[in-house]
Scaffold this motif. Structure first.
Motif, PDB file in Angstrom:
ATOM      1  N   UNK A 159     -25.630  43.533 -29.119  1.00 46.64           N
ATOM      2  CA  UNK A 159     -25.297  43.289 -30.518  1.00 46.64           C
ATOM      3  C   UNK A 159     -24.526  41.978 -30.655  1.00 46.64           C
ATOM      4  N   UNK A 160     -23.575  41.743 -29.737  1.00 51.62           N
ATOM      5  CA  UNK A 160     -22.805  40.497 -29.758  1.00 51.62           C
ATOM      6  C   UNK A 160     -23.742  39.297 -29.595  1.00 51.62           C
ATOM      7  N   UNK A 161     -24.640  39.370 -28.626  1.00 53.28           N
ATOM      8  CA  UNK A 161     -25.575  38.261 -28.389  1.00 53.28           C
ATOM      9  C   UNK A 161     -26.477  38.044 -29.599  1.00 53.28           C
ATOM     10  N   UNK A 162     -26.999  39.128 -30.180  1.00 55.18           N
ATOM     11  CA  UNK A 162     -27.878  39.010 -31.348  1.00 55.18           C
ATOM     12  C   UNK A 162     -27.150  38.373 -32.532  1.00 55.18           C
ATOM     13  N   UNK A 168     -28.277  30.632 -34.379  1.00 56.00           N
ATOM     14  CA  UNK A 168     -28.775  29.544 -33.554  1.00 56.00           C
ATOM     15  C   UNK A 168     -28.054  29.301 -32.254  1.00 56.00           C
ATOM     16  N   UNK A 169     -27.127  30.200 -31.866  1.00 55.85           N
ATOM     17  CA  UNK A 169     -26.422  30.056 -30.587  1.00 55.85           C
ATOM     18  C   UNK A 169     -27.255  30.763 -29.507  1.00 55.85           C
ATOM     19  N   UNK A 170     -27.754  29.963 -28.565  1.00 51.47           N
ATOM     20  CA  UNK A 170     -28.730  30.482 -27.609  1.00 51.47           C
ATOM     21  C   UNK A 170     -28.274  30.394 -26.150  1.00 51.47           C
ATOM     22  N   UNK A 171     -27.157  29.722 -25.875  1.00 51.74           N
ATOM     23  CA  UNK A 171     -26.672  29.542 -24.505  1.00 51.74           C
ATOM     24  C   UNK A 171     -25.425  30.402 -24.276  1.00 51.74           C
ATOM     25  N   UNK A 172     -25.503  31.267 -23.256  1.00 51.07           N
ATOM     26  CA  UNK A 172     -24.416  32.209 -23.002  1.00 51.07           C
ATOM     27  C   UNK A 172     -23.993  32.184 -21.535  1.00 51.07           C
ATOM     28  N   UNK A 173     -22.708  32.380 -21.322  1.00 51.70           N
ATOM     29  CA  UNK A 173     -22.158  32.653 -19.999  1.00 51.70           C
ATOM     30  C   UNK A 173     -21.472  34.006 -20.097  1.00 51.70           C
ATOM     31  N   UNK A 192     -35.905  37.777 -22.439  1.00 50.38           N
ATOM     32  CA  UNK A 192     -36.480  38.813 -23.314  1.00 50.38           C
ATOM     33  C   UNK A 192     -35.780  38.886 -24.672  1.00 50.38           C
ATOM     34  N   UNK A 193     -34.562  38.329 -24.748  1.00 54.42           N
ATOM     35  CA  UNK A 193     -33.839  38.283 -26.022  1.00 54.42           C
ATOM     36  C   UNK A 193     -33.980  36.924 -26.708  1.00 54.42           C
ATOM     37  N   UNK A 194     -34.690  36.003 -26.071  1.00 52.07           N
ATOM     38  CA  UNK A 194     -34.874  34.678 -26.653  1.00 52.07           C
ATOM     39  C   UNK A 194     -33.672  33.778 -26.487  1.00 52.07           C
ATOM     40  N   UNK A 195     -32.840  34.042 -25.445  1.00 54.93           N
ATOM     41  CA  UNK A 195     -31.657  33.226 -25.189  1.00 54.93           C
ATOM     42  C   UNK A 195     -31.598  32.891 -23.698  1.00 54.93           C
TER      43      UNK A 195
END
Length: 358
Positions: A159-162, A168-173, A192-195
């Motif tokens: 949910x946080x990532x979505x 438009x935030x697609x880069x995560x650590x 699979x989540x598009x990120x």
């Protein structure tokens, strides 16, 4: 629709409480005949607070009296959707020929799921702290890491990532520790989540900020968003990053308005009673668990150092770093306990029902 409508007579505090109740970022101001008078956004409220307006003040001089609206049957869905995205509108009133409010339009009413994923990508990396033990949610977290607990159809961390992806935030650590394999195997590289997801792993608990020292190749020219994995926030995160950059801040703390009722008469005394209040309400700005950090701050975190985010911020304040706040409005839930988990599940279920009805 009625809950989004407010009178121009309400106070700033009442408007904040309504935003918090609804989980939206904009309210529509109307009169008794349902005629549009204007809109009041979280940005309008934030500017008023920064400018020193009292929370008990009327909103008449705060709300936007020249709002954007469309007339029933006289708009292009495609062009209106482009307007929403370009201008970051939260909602828009649809009016009859007599200027009566007929409906409140939201972006999701105008876009398909595929189209909503085409928001312009942002160049800010989001760091998600997901290594905690989740002790307050035992026994649920005995064999499942807290970020993987379901809140509705998805886990907390999904949910946080979505929520970030929607802007438009697609880069995560993702910082992991306890039962980390369950998180990394489920999310994978984020495809699979598009990120895109990278991981850092604590070999031992380092507090809520210590794992920042494990990040390699810090970009010196861009700030980082840092969030807890159990915080669900209804916010346009682009506004947060812009606020941080515009103010040339070292650290930005997202703060949430919180009111507490004391169920007793409160006596103010130094031996002689100065005053007494019957069951007063006390209001505070609390830490929401969402931050923006400049690269220089992350680079200061010592390797293998145990440090919590609050201690890091206090240290930077004492050393003269520029630490500012960003008041947030709308829905916010820090899922630290079972009661808050159930509240979040109920909210997401009701939100889904409302969207299905519309």
């Amino acid at each position: 629709m009625k809950k989004v409508l407010i009178s121009s007579e309400i106070t700033l505090k009442e408007a904040i409480n309504r935003l918090n109740e609804l989980g939206t970022k904009t309210l529509v101001v109307s009169n008794e005949e349902n005629i549009l008078l204007g809109t009041l956004s979280d940005g309008d409220i934030r500017r008023a607070i920064i400018n020193g307006n009292n929370l008990d003040e009327n909103i008449k001089n705060i709300y936007n009296q020249n709002p954007k609206y469309v007339q029933e049957g006289k708009y292009s869905i495609k062009k209106l959707a482009e307007d929403f995205i370009r201008n970051k509108y939260d909602l828009m009133p649809m009016l009859s020929s007599k200027m009566e409010i007929k409906k409140i339009l939201f972006l999701e009413d105008l876009l398909s799921e595929n189209e909503s994923a085409k928001l312009r990508p942002q160049d800010t990396t989001v760091i998600i702290m997901a290594g905690g033990l989740g002790k307050r949610l035992l026994p649920m977290t005995k064999d499942v890491p807290k970020p993987m607990i379901k809140v509705g159809d998805n886990s907390m961390i999904e949910i946080v990532i979505d929520n970030f992806k929607n802007f438009g935030f697609l880069d995560f650590i993702v910082s992991v520790n306890f039962l980390s394999d369950q998180i990394t195997s489920h999310l994978g590289d984020g495809n699979k989540m598009g990120v895109k997801i990278d991981y850092i792993k604590e070999e031992k608990p380092l507090g809520t900020a210590g794992s920042l020292s494990l990040i390699q190749n810090i970009k010196d020219d861009k700030p980082y968003i840092v969030t807890n994995s159990d915080v669900i926030i209804d916010l346009d995160f682009r506004d947060l990053v812009k606020h941080h950059k515009d103010n040339k801040a070292d650290i930005t703390i997202c703060t949430k308005f919180h009111e507490i009722n004391i169920p007793y008469g409160v006596v103010n005394t130094n031996g002689t009673v100065i005053s007494i209040e019957e069951k007063p309400n006390k209001s505070y700005w609390v830490n929401s668990g969402l931050y923006v950090l400049s690269p220089s701050i992350i680079n200061k975190v010592k390797s293998d150092e145990y440090i919590d985010m609050t201690d890091l911020i206090s240290k930077e304040i004492s050393e003269g770093s520029k630490v500012i706040s960003f008041p947030i409005f709308g829905y916010w839930k820090d899922i630290g306990q079972k009661e808050q988990l159930e509240e979040a599940r109920k909210y997401l279920a009701e939100t889904k029902e409302d969207r299905d009805e519309n």
